[in-house]
Enzyme design. Structure first.
Site, PDB file in Angstrom:
ATOM      1  CG  HIS A 240      29.727 -94.060  40.910  1.00 31.67           C
ATOM      2  ND1 HIS A 240      29.617 -95.424  40.978  1.00 31.67           N
ATOM      3  CD2 HIS A 240      29.704 -93.744  39.584  1.00 31.67           C
ATOM      4  CE1 HIS A 240      29.540 -95.915  39.753  1.00 31.67           C
ATOM      5  NE2 HIS A 240      29.590 -94.928  38.888  1.00 31.67           N
TER       6      HIS A 240
ATOM      7  CG  HIS B 201      24.408 -97.779  35.094  1.00 29.49           C
ATOM      8  ND1 HIS B 201      24.557 -99.025  34.516  1.00 29.49           N
ATOM      9  CD2 HIS B 201      25.664 -97.268  35.169  1.00 29.49           C
ATOM     10  CE1 HIS B 201      25.838 -99.259  34.273  1.00 29.49           C
ATOM     11  NE2 HIS B 201      26.534 -98.201  34.660  1.00 29.49           N
TER      12      HIS B 201
HETATM   13  O1  G3P Z   1      31.159 -91.797  35.100  1.00 30.42           O
HETATM   14  C1  G3P Z   1      31.971 -92.703  35.762  1.00 30.42           C
HETATM   15  C2  G3P Z   1      31.320 -94.064  35.899  1.00 30.42           C
HETATM   16  O2  G3P Z   1      29.998 -93.902  36.330  1.00 30.42           O
HETATM   17  C3  G3P Z   1      31.350 -94.835  34.616  1.00 30.42           C
HETATM   18  O3  G3P Z   1      30.891 -96.140  34.748  1.00 30.42           O
HETATM   19  O4  G3P Z   1      29.194 -97.899  34.501  1.00 30.42           O
HETATM   20  O5  G3P Z   1      29.364 -96.654  36.636  1.00 30.42           O
HETATM   21  O6  G3P Z   1      28.450 -95.545  34.618  1.00 30.42           O
HETATM   22  P1  G3P Z   1      29.409 -96.564  35.137  1.00 30.42           P
HETATM   23 MG    MG Z   2      28.133 -93.496  35.364  1.00 28.29          MG
END
Ligand code: G3P
Ligand code: MG
Length: 262
Positions: A21, A63
């Site tokens: 992630h 993000h």
């Molecule tokens: O793509 C999965 C996840 O990254 C979605 O949530 O807020 O971490 O971008 P976020």
């Molecule tokens: Mg994400």
């Protein structure tokens, strides 16, 4: 459904199950090349990252809508408000330090362009999930431009980037620009019509928050021939529960805890 998408669905799922992630979770500054390098050092061969556009339409990784959480913008630009990243040209954004907020060790990290991410993936033989994260109000346009760049930058890759978004309109833009790139709908709630929307957008997968995945939701998506993935899974109990349900992809921050088996 396009031929390429159909082939992807009919064949083996071409992506690794384990996905780092934002590059390496919280071990390095999110969405930087330093994070990707650290994730790769931990054995990860697929990465999720968040992509948006500068004012002059350069796709880059960030993000949030705004810059202050993950860059040194307040000090560098001597501002007392939190600037919206998408309101500035890439030449200005590219000068920011995107690592010091995390730790001194990463003080030289910059915000990467999508082009730099593609080069990293090529050099390191890695797969990618590009989460389209539009600046508020730019969903369709961001989806279209990210898809155009992705198609060009990954044109020689063995597997295409998986494009995902919480915003159906961003996926619609991506489909209009480059229908052959595989798409996935991201869900943080099971809003009315989610499955129908994913089908209408010719998605190949749904990426659920892990709390939304039950035997019933898994059966629903499998029945439609869709794959299903989950974010952000950081404990063994949840990972084991999802694997028992046949999960296709697990997005995790804990690259230091989960050893990718595939
Ligand atoms: O793509 C999965 C996840 O990254 C979605 O949530 O807020 O971490 O971008 P976020
Ligand atoms: Mg994400």
């Amino acid at each position: 459904m396009t031929q390429a998408t159909q082939t992807l669905l009919n064949g083996d799922w071409p992506y690794p199950r384990w996905i780092a992630h934002r590059g390496a979770g919280k071990l390095a500054p999110e969405n930087t090349l330093a994070a990707f390098a650290l994730g790769a050092q931990h054995g990860y061969r697929m990465f999720e990252c968040d992509v948006k556009l500068s004012l002059d339409d350069v796709p880059f990784l960030l993000h949030d809508d705004t810059l202050s959480r993950t860059t040194n913008v307040i000090r560098t630009w001597n501002t007392d408000h939190n600037p919206v990243a998408g309101h500035f040209a890439w030449s200005k954004l590219s000068t920011l330090d995107a690592g010091s907020w995390h730790s001194e060790q990463f003080k030289d990290a910059k915000i990467p362009t999508l082009e730099q991410v593609a080069a990293f993936c090529t050099q390191n033989n890695c797969h990618i999930n590009l989460e389209i994260k539009p600046t508020t109000g730019t969903d369709h346009h961001t989806g279209a431009v990210v898809a155009e760049y992705a198609a060009r930058l990954w044109q020689y890759a063995a597997t295409p980037p998986l494009l995902s978004s919480f915003k159906p309109e961003a996926l619609r833009g991506a489909a209009a620009a480059h229908a052959d790139l595989p798409r996935a709908l991201l869900l943080d709630t099971l809003w009315d019509g989610w499955l129908q929307t994913a089908l209408e957008l010719q998605c190949v997968a749904i990426v659920f928050h892990h709390s939304l995945i039950s035997t019933e939701t898994a059966q629903l998506v499998k029945k439609e021939g869709l794959r299903f993935l989950s974010y952000t899974v950081n404990d063994a109990e949840t990972a084991n529960r999802l694997m028992a349900l046949g999960i296709d992809g697990i997005i995790t921050d804990r690259v230091d805890f989960f050893q990718p088996d595939q």
